[in-house]
Design a protein around this motif. Structure first.
Motif, short mmCIF file in Angstrom:
data_model
loop_
_atom_site.label_atom_id
_atom_site.label_comp_id
_atom_site.label_asym_id
_atom_site.label_seq_id
_atom_site.Cartn_x
_atom_site.Cartn_y
_atom_site.Cartn_z
N HIS A 1 0.99 -1.17 0.07
CA HIS A 1 -0.13 0.00 0.08
C HIS A 1 0.84 1.38 -0.02
N GLN A 2 0.36 2.34 -0.84
CA GLN A 2 1.23 3.55 -1.04
C GLN A 2 0.29 4.46 -0.42
N ASP A 3 0.86 5.73 0.45
CA ASP A 3 -0.08 6.82 0.29
C ASP A 3 0.26 7.80 -0.78
N ALA A 4 -0.44 8.97 -0.73
CA ALA A 4 -0.39 9.82 -1.97
C ALA A 4 0.99 10.39 -2.53
N SER A 5 1.96 10.18 -1.58
CA SER A 5 3.22 10.65 -1.99
C SER A 5 4.09 9.58 -2.58
N GLY A 6 3.44 8.13 -2.69
CA GLY A 6 4.22 7.09 -2.97
C GLY A 6 5.00 6.27 -2.30
N GLU A 7 4.95 6.55 -0.82
CA GLU A 7 5.69 5.80 0.17
C GLU A 7 4.72 4.72 0.56
N ARG A 8 5.52 3.57 1.07
CA ARG A 8 4.79 2.72 1.59
C ARG A 8 4.50 2.82 2.89
N ASP A 9 3.28 3.24 3.39
CA ASP A 9 2.80 3.86 4.86
C ASP A 9 2.48 2.57 5.66
N PHE A 10 2.69 1.55 5.21
CA PHE A 10 2.36 0.37 6.39
C PHE A 10 3.53 -0.50 6.35
N ARG A 11 4.48 -0.15 5.79
CA ARG A 11 5.84 -1.24 5.67
C ARG A 11 6.05 -1.79 6.81
N GLU A 12 6.31 -1.06 8.03
CA GLU A 12 6.68 -1.76 9.33
C GLU A 12 6.09 -2.77 9.73
N VAL A 13 4.72 -2.34 10.06
CA VAL A 13 3.44 -3.22 10.61
C VAL A 13 3.37 -4.53 9.77
N ALA A 14 3.54 -4.46 8.28
CA ALA A 14 3.20 -5.77 7.60
C ALA A 14 4.70 -6.72 7.95
N GLN A 15 5.91 -5.89 7.73
CA GLN A 15 7.09 -6.83 7.82
C GLN A 15 6.97 -7.47 9.29
N PHE A 16 6.62 -6.79 10.34
CA PHE A 16 6.67 -7.09 11.45
C PHE A 16 5.69 -8.35 11.67
N VAL A 17 4.38 -8.23 11.26
CA VAL A 17 3.32 -9.48 11.25
C VAL A 17 3.74 -10.47 10.61
N LEU A 18 4.45 -10.30 9.27
CA LEU A 18 4.85 -11.40 8.68
C LEU A 18 6.28 -12.32 9.27
N SER A 19 6.96 -11.62 10.12
CA SER A 19 7.89 -11.93 10.70
C SER A 19 7.49 -12.75 11.73
N LEU A 20 6.12 -12.35 12.50
CA LEU A 20 5.88 -13.09 13.50
C LEU A 20 5.34 -14.33 13.02
N LEU A 21 4.42 -14.18 11.91
CA LEU A 21 3.63 -15.47 11.59
C LEU A 21 4.58 -16.58 11.06
N SER A 22 5.90 -16.05 10.61
CA SER A 22 6.77 -17.10 9.93
C SER A 22 7.48 -17.84 11.08
N LEU A 23 7.40 -17.28 12.25
CA LEU A 23 8.33 -18.14 13.28
C LEU A 23 7.85 -19.59 13.63
N PRO A 24 8.72 -20.43 13.47
CA PRO A 24 8.39 -21.95 13.86
C PRO A 24 7.93 -22.27 15.32
#
Length: 181
Positions: free
Chosen positions: A77-100
């Motif tokens: 997802h990108q905001d009006a300026s083209g920045e990925r505005d949810f990058r940190e939360v998405a990366q954190f959630v994916l890293s948690l869900l990938s924990l064995p």
């Protein structure tokens, strides 16, 4: 499982709040209430801002049932300026869900490795071992029997004497040590 992972069970049990329905729903907990927040090493203020704002976006309905698709969409997802505005939360959630939840899969790979690279096959190089492990895992995932496996032309062309080390010496215990010069 609680006996094996007594310190981590509460973290595993709390991951249910990461489902898309909960993240964008009315019953979403505050970020500070989540037991796994201590695992985050970045800017908690930025993460909290994204966590609070994520529910304000109209996410496509087709990605909501699938956590992985939802996280990918959130990450992209990108905001009006083209920045990925949810990058940190998405990366954190994916890293948690990938924990064995256990190390059983790692132990299985080591067992397979020990079966493949035995004392008789001790000259096998790491690339060959990795390839055999990859083929074996692929065949198991796709329920393919080894007698039905047909190697491709590129597989056959790389099957040369170069897959074995050219320099080897025997030590005092009569085992072969590989020396790459």
């Amino acid at each position: 499982m609680q006996n094996r992972l007594p310190d981590n069970v509460h973290v595993l049990q709390s991951l249910h709040v990461l489902t898309p329905e909960t993240v964008i729903g009315m019953r979403k907990p505050k970020l500070q209430e989540l037991s796994f927040l201590a695992k985050y090493s970045g800017d908690i203020g930025k993460l909290d801002e994204q966590w609070q704002r994520i529910e304000t976006i109209a996410w496509p309905k087709e990605v909501i049932p699938d956590v992985e698709k939802f996280c990918r969409k959130v990450y992209e997802h990108q905001d009006a300026s083209g920045e990925r505005d949810f990058r940190e939360v998405a990366q954190f959630v994916l890293s948690l869900l990938s924990l064995p939840i256990s190390n059983a899969s790692v132990e299985r790979v080591f067992s397979q490795m020990n079966l493949i690279k035995s004392k008789i096959r001790n000259r096998m190089q790491q690339k060959s071992l990795e390839s055999i492990l990859h083929v074996s895992a692929f065949m198991q995932r796709n329920d393919i029997c080894c007698n039905k496996f047909v190697p491709s032309e590129s597989m056959l062309s790389s099957f040369t004497q170069d897959i074995y080390s050219k320099h080897a010496v025997y030590d005092d215990a009569d085992t072969l040590d590989i020396i790459d010069l």
